[in-house]
Design an enzyme around this catalytic site. Structure first.
Site, mmCIF file in Angstrom:
data_model
loop_
_atom_site.group_PDB
_atom_site.id
_atom_site.type_symbol
_atom_site.label_atom_id
_atom_site.label_comp_id
_atom_site.label_asym_id
_atom_site.label_seq_id
_atom_site.Cartn_x
_atom_site.Cartn_y
_atom_site.Cartn_z
ATOM 1 N N ASP A 189 0.839 -1.207 0.000
ATOM 2 C CA ASP A 189 0.000 0.000 0.000
ATOM 3 C C ASP A 189 0.871 1.253 0.000
ATOM 4 O O ASP A 189 2.067 1.202 0.286
ATOM 5 C CB ASP A 189 -0.898 -0.009 1.234
ATOM 6 C CG ASP A 189 -2.100 0.907 1.106
ATOM 7 O OD1 ASP A 189 -2.376 1.373 -0.009
ATOM 8 O OD2 ASP A 189 -2.763 1.162 2.128
ATOM 9 N N HIS A 337 -8.968 -0.755 -8.700
ATOM 10 C CA HIS A 337 -8.883 0.258 -7.643
ATOM 11 C C HIS A 337 -7.902 1.372 -7.974
ATOM 12 O O HIS A 337 -8.253 2.557 -7.867
ATOM 13 C CB HIS A 337 -8.504 -0.419 -6.330
ATOM 14 C CG HIS A 337 -8.182 0.530 -5.227
ATOM 15 N ND1 HIS A 337 -9.076 1.471 -4.760
ATOM 16 C CD2 HIS A 337 -7.040 0.698 -4.491
ATOM 17 C CE1 HIS A 337 -8.519 2.170 -3.785
ATOM 18 N NE2 HIS A 337 -7.282 1.730 -3.603
#
Length: 483
Positions: A189, A337
């Site tokens: 991330d 995403h």
């Protein structure tokens, strides 16, 4: 063309918003003000001097980089602390006639209009503490481990004394071992953070003066902190006007969005495995096509069919791509995403896209999935934090117009022609009422082919359980206007 570097007053800016607090653990303490007059005195005498500014964090980052170069693993036990207030908190400190700030901030994250606009779950389904009382502010304490952070968090709360009531307090921690830096679904991330002019140094100043790391576009600081030029809506490189300020005391401040996002990890894993088998594809590939990256962090645009474990953590390569050279979603689905949340050149107007960037500074929370935990038994997920100077134009725009918008990116076609409805962002996209969602083309047509597939997603795997909008003021405003 290289632009003049803006000079930021980093010593006056609370550090989490531009640099990020160095942390393995972070304590979020949400509080209600019970004695505003005495709180002002306590803040002035004990608290404000302990707030961590951006210059301090930048210097710490330099020392971390130096240790890496010398291959020294040990780091110092640094504490970081920042403070922000909701609209109600500002009213408690300044009175009912205070200046009104960003309209979204003044509505608040729990307002019915905000809930409806973002397709969020109703407040009645949030954590009980967030329903139990008014939240006026948040204190962030970060450090190397939970015990260190707890100790310093308790010490700081002593300084506040009886002037506040703690409404909710929760610890976030990075994941252990090889999963450090990965969120609970397992994906690396925080890769595509914007660079900030005046803070982020170009890694190739001669050849790429408008990028920090390769692929990291430099954004004008006014998008994230008040008092500086923002982005030109027509040119991704030129400065635009500074964001409007309702009062001079907003300078060097920023809006913070907080969202406690619970992740249904066992359910997500089971769903991906089942749908991958039905589609006749590898489960890791399906997960990567939902996110736009492999778990290693390698982007599909550079590794379309199989993971490249060396590429994933390589900061000089893992963000160096655009979507414009993938016009038929052969490599990466339009609804993935990372393609939804930051479309880069996909819309044909990258200058406009840069007006919707945010700085993320969250941290994971909750335990690892236990052996045999096939249905979520423990709350885990992401303490999402973002900083911006317009909640409506930045955070809310991304959620509403990108992730929740099944028609975004519009005007796209399939191989051989035919209009496409991309569908929802499968990770954070939300349908009205928590309804079922779809995503176009989970199965890759790469390097050729035109097989039509749809990923039906009856349930959310990321569920909002609490939220708040805060203003994080400058050190000067804390010392003067607010106290």
């Amino acid at each position: 063309m290289q632009q003049t570097t803006p000079r930021l007053d980093l010593s006056d800016i609370q550090g989490d918003m531009l640099v990020g607090m160095q942390k393995n653990a972070e304590l979020f303490t949400f509080f209600k003000i019970t004695d505003a007059l005495q709180l002002k005195a306590q803040l002035k005498e004990h608290v404000i001097a302990r707030m961590t500014n951006a210059r301090t964090l930048q210097e710490r980052e330099g020392r971390v980089d130096e240790r890496r170069r010398r291959q020294r693993a040990k780091t110092e036990a640094w504490m970081g602390s920042n403070l922000g207030f909701t609209k109600d908190g500002l009213t408690q400190l300044l009175g009912p006639d205070r200046p009104h700030l960003d309209p979204a901030f003044e509505r608040g994250a729990d307002h019915p209009e905000t809930i409806a606009a973002l397709n969020d779950p109703p407040v009645s389904r949030w954590l009980r503490n967030f329903q139990s009382d008014r939240i006026d502010g948040v204190l962030l304490i970060a450090g190397p481990d939970p015990s260190f952070v707890t100790y310093h968090g308790n010490a700081m709360r002593e300084y506040f004394g009886a002037t506040v009531k703690v409404v909710h307090s929760e610890m976030g921690t990075v994941r252990p071992g090889a999963q450090r830096g990965h969120e609970h679904f397992g994906f690396l991330d925080g890769i595509s953070q914007p660079g900030i002019r005046g803070v982020t140094r170009p890694s190739k100043p001669i050849y790429r003066p408008n990028q920090g790391l390769p692929g990291q576009d430099l954004v004008w600081p006014g998008e994230f902190v008040f008092g500086y030029p923002g982005q030109d809506p027509h040119d991704p490189v030129k400065p635009g006007p500074a964001p409007p300020m309702a009062a001079p005391g907003m300078r060097n401040g920023s809006f913070m969005v907080f969202r406690r996002l619970e992740q249904k990890v066992p359910e997500f894993r089971r769903f991906v495995a089942g749908r991958a088998a039905r589609l006749g594809m590898d489960r890791e590939l399906l997960g990567a096509r939902m996110v736009g990256r492999w778990k290693s962090g390698a982007p599909l645009e550079l590794a379309p069919l199989r993971d490249n474990a060396a590429l994933g953590p390589d900061e000089n390569r893992n963000n160096d791509f655009e979507f414009g050279d993938d016009p038929f979603q052969r490599k990466c689905p339009y609804a993935a995403h990372i393609r939804k949340a930051y479309p880069r050149d996909d819309t044909g107007n990258e200058a406009e896209v840069q007006r919707h960037r945010i700085i993320r500074a969250g941290i994971t929370f909750g335990p690892e999935v236990e052996p045999g935990e096939t249905t979520t038994r423990h709350s885990r997920g992401l303490m999402f934090v973002s900083y911006q100077t317009s909640i409506e134009r930045q955070f809310e725009f991304i959620q509403r117009k990108y992730s929740n918008n099944l028609d975004f990116v519009g005007g796209k076609t399939r191989p051989g022609g035919g209009a496409v409805t991309p569908g929802f962002d499968p990770i954070i996209g939300q349908a009205p009422g928590g309804g079922a969602r779809e995503m176009d083309e989970p199965y890759p047509n790469y390097p050729a082919g035109n097989r039509r597939t749809t990923l039906d997603m009856p349930n959310q795997f990321v569920v909002l359980t609490a939220a708040g909008y805060f203003f994080v003021p400058s050190i000067t405003a804390l010392r003067t206007v607010l106290t």
